[in-house]
Design an enzyme around this catalytic site. Structure first.
Site, PDB file in Angstrom:
ATOM      1  CD  GLU A 122       0.830   7.103   7.198  1.00 28.48           C
ATOM      2  OE1 GLU A 122       1.587   5.979   8.091  1.00 28.48           O
ATOM      3  OE2 GLU A 122       0.733   8.107   5.732  1.00 28.48           O
ATOM      4  CG  ASP A 176       5.037  -2.087   6.590  1.00 24.70           C
ATOM      5  OD1 ASP A 176       4.763  -1.944   7.566  1.00 24.70           O
ATOM      6  OD2 ASP A 176       4.806  -1.135   5.180  1.00 24.70           O
ATOM      7  CD  GLU A 195      -1.140   0.338   7.156  1.00 28.78           C
ATOM      8  OE1 GLU A 195      -2.421  -0.021   6.321  1.00 28.78           O
ATOM      9  OE2 GLU A 195      -0.219   0.211   6.454  1.00 28.78           O
TER      10      GLU A 195
HETATM   11  O1  KIV Z   1       5.310   1.455   3.950  1.00 30.81           O
HETATM   12  C1  KIV Z   1       5.889   2.615   4.741  1.00 30.81           C
HETATM   13  O2  KIV Z   1       7.041   3.780   4.364  1.00 30.81           O
HETATM   14  C2  KIV Z   1       4.975   3.470   6.585  1.00 30.81           C
HETATM   15  C3  KIV Z   1       5.426   4.411   6.334  1.00 30.81           C
HETATM   16  C4  KIV Z   1       5.275   5.785   6.014  1.00 30.81           C
HETATM   17  C5  KIV Z   1       4.666   4.933   8.717  1.00 30.81           C
HETATM   18  O3  KIV Z   1       3.950   2.980   6.738  1.00 30.81           O
END
Ligand code: KIV
Length: 267
Positions: free
Chosen positions: A183, A84, A116
């Site tokens: 989500e 991420d 995002e």
């Molecule tokens: O940070 C995370 O775990 C997420 C998932 C819930 C999709 O973005």
């Protein structure tokens, strides 16, 4: 054994196989998750909440994510590995996104990054894709915008919001995103987006019609008895299991029943 690639995930979806993704933050769980057959692991910025104890994902840094990506990458060989991009590392524009994503791949050992947002991040998605960095998009109840949403609220509920989300999904696909997390949106909207796109969708709190599902590992394991949102199914009750194990250990230490001779070296 090569990791499952972006093409591998797309093939699964094209063959009608659901993509199974979970989050993971350390080598031990990565090994177990791989052994259980997950297709993909997300080192999510949810680590800010389940590992670091923050109320949101906002405080997580790029160094935090890289640290956990390295641990997960060491713990498993086969699952597709996504890291991420945390809040603040790409909102400044494509060059920031490129710098942060490059570090995630080079230092964290992941194959792809997730970020995002819709229209406002398409230039970044395009630049990363052109640079050879696969990008997973993320729309709906995007946690990094929780303060803007005013809480953890279902998104895409009005016709206008649903249209906006569908347009964002098309824009991300056109910019080169290879998959898309949906989500916290109504199931019919997730079904509509999934049917409209060529790239696989991966849902969380978005109903059964996505091409795959993702859950936070600690949530599906039931490690927090206080967290019971509607979208979550707990496949274990490790909160109780951990409590029972640690109190049994404490009891045996206090009463002298552990360690015994069987757990001791006599020479
Ligand atoms: O940070 C995370 O775990 C997420 C998932 C819930 C999709 O973005």
């Amino acid at each position: 054994m090569p990791r499952i690639s972006t093409a591998g995930l797309r093939r699964r979806a094209a063959d009608g196989q659901k993509i199974v993704m979970v989050t993971c933050y350390d080598a031990t769980f990565a090994r177990l998750v791989e052994r259980a057959g997950a297709d993909a692991i997300l080192v999510g910025d949810s680590l800010g909440m389940v590992i670091q104890g923050h109320d949101t994902t906002v405080p997580v840094t790029l160094d935090d994510v890289i640290y956990h990506c390295r641990a997960v990458a060491r713990g498993c060989r086969k699952p597709h590995l996504v890291g991420d991009l945390p809040f603040g590392t790409y909102q400044g524009g494509p060059q920031d996104a490129l710098r942060a994503a490059t570090r995630l791949l080079k230092e964290g050992g992941v194959q792809a990054v997730k970020l995002e947002g819709g229209e406002r991040v398409v230039d970044s998605v395009r630049l990363l894709t052109e640079a050879g960095i696969p990008v997973m998009g993320h729309l709906g109840l995007t946690p990094q915008s929780v303060h803007q949403f005013g809480g953890w609220k279902l998104q895409g509920r009005t016709a206008t919001a649903a249209e906006r989300l569908l347009a964002d999904a098309h824009a991300l696909q056109a910019a080169g995103a290879y998959s898309l997390v949906l989500e916290g949106i109504p199931a019919p909207l997730a079904a509509q987006v999934t049917a409209a796109l060529d790239i696989p969708t991966i849902g969380i709190g978005a109903g059964p019609h996505c091409d795959g599902q993702v859950l936070v590992l600690y949530d599906l394991l039931g490690l927090d008895e206080r967290f019971c949102p509607r979208f979550l199914k707990k496949y274990a009750d490790l909160s109780a299991g951990v409590g029972e194990a640690v109190s049994a250990y404490a009891d045996e230490v206090r009463t002298g029943r552990f360690p015994t001779a069987a757990h001791s070296h006599e020479e």
